[in-house]
Design a protein around this motif. Structure first.
Motif, mmCIF file in Angstrom:
data_model
loop_
_atom_site.group_PDB
_atom_site.id
_atom_site.type_symbol
_atom_site.label_atom_id
_atom_site.label_comp_id
_atom_site.label_asym_id
_atom_site.label_seq_id
_atom_site.Cartn_x
_atom_site.Cartn_y
_atom_site.Cartn_z
ATOM 1 N N HIS A 1 91.084 54.810 -24.675
ATOM 2 C CA HIS A 1 91.005 56.264 -24.499
ATOM 3 C C HIS A 1 89.859 56.660 -23.577
ATOM 4 O O HIS A 1 89.992 57.589 -22.773
ATOM 5 N N ARG A 2 88.745 55.979 -23.673
ATOM 6 C CA ARG A 2 87.618 56.288 -22.791
ATOM 7 C C ARG A 2 87.974 56.017 -21.337
ATOM 8 O O ARG A 2 87.611 56.782 -20.445
ATOM 9 N N SER B 1 89.785 47.895 -27.315
ATOM 10 C CA SER B 1 90.020 48.646 -28.545
ATOM 11 C C SER B 1 90.720 49.948 -28.163
ATOM 12 O O SER B 1 90.746 50.334 -26.986
ATOM 13 N N ARG C 1 89.651 52.834 -28.830
ATOM 14 C CA ARG C 1 88.573 53.709 -28.357
ATOM 15 C C ARG C 1 88.267 53.467 -26.879
ATOM 16 O O ARG C 1 88.143 54.402 -26.092
ATOM 17 N N SER D 1 90.806 64.762 -27.573
ATOM 18 C CA SER D 1 91.237 63.956 -28.717
ATOM 19 C C SER D 1 92.356 63.025 -28.257
ATOM 20 O O SER D 1 92.886 63.172 -27.142
ATOM 21 N N ASP E 1 82.370 49.946 -26.098
ATOM 22 C CA ASP E 1 82.877 49.621 -27.454
ATOM 23 C C ASP E 1 81.940 50.057 -28.543
ATOM 24 O O ASP E 1 80.848 50.366 -28.419
#
Length: 105
Positions: A67-68, A62, A64, A34, A105
């Motif tokens: 974090h990836r 982004s 997201r 997380s 994305d």
């Protein structure tokens, strides 16, 4: 060139590293982290933090995608048996993101 059996050994070793790291949680792989756990397990040194900020700005990432990239960099470091994410690991993860922007994305 690395043989398939050598690659399998590195993957299995990385999996064991992740099992040990996450033994007290319901997490089994870096991909399951997380945002809060990313902050805990994907810490960056100053040089890596600058590299990530530059990538964030230049590639218009982004949250997201950001974090990836960190999760992929953590996995690359694990595959090398390294405790910390280094510039090499982060650069490789950013490169993967840059190659196929639609995937991330």
């Amino acid at each position: 060139m690395e043989s398939s059996s050598d690659i399998k050994k590195r993957v299995m070793a990385a999996h064991k590293i992740q099992q040990k790291r996450y033994k007290d949680s319901n997490i089994y792989f870096n991909s399951m982290l997380s945002a809060a756990l990313i902050d805990r397990y994907c810490k960056l040194n100053d040089e890596c933090a600058e590299m990530m900020q530059s990538a964030f700005d230049k590639l218009d990432l982004s949250a997201r995608a950001y974090h990836r990239i960190l999760k992929v960099a953590r996995t690359i470091a694990d595959l090398e048996g390294k405790a910390d994410i280094g510039e090499k690991h982060l650069a490789e993860a950013i490169q993967y993101r840059s190659l196929d922007r639609n995937y991330w994305d």
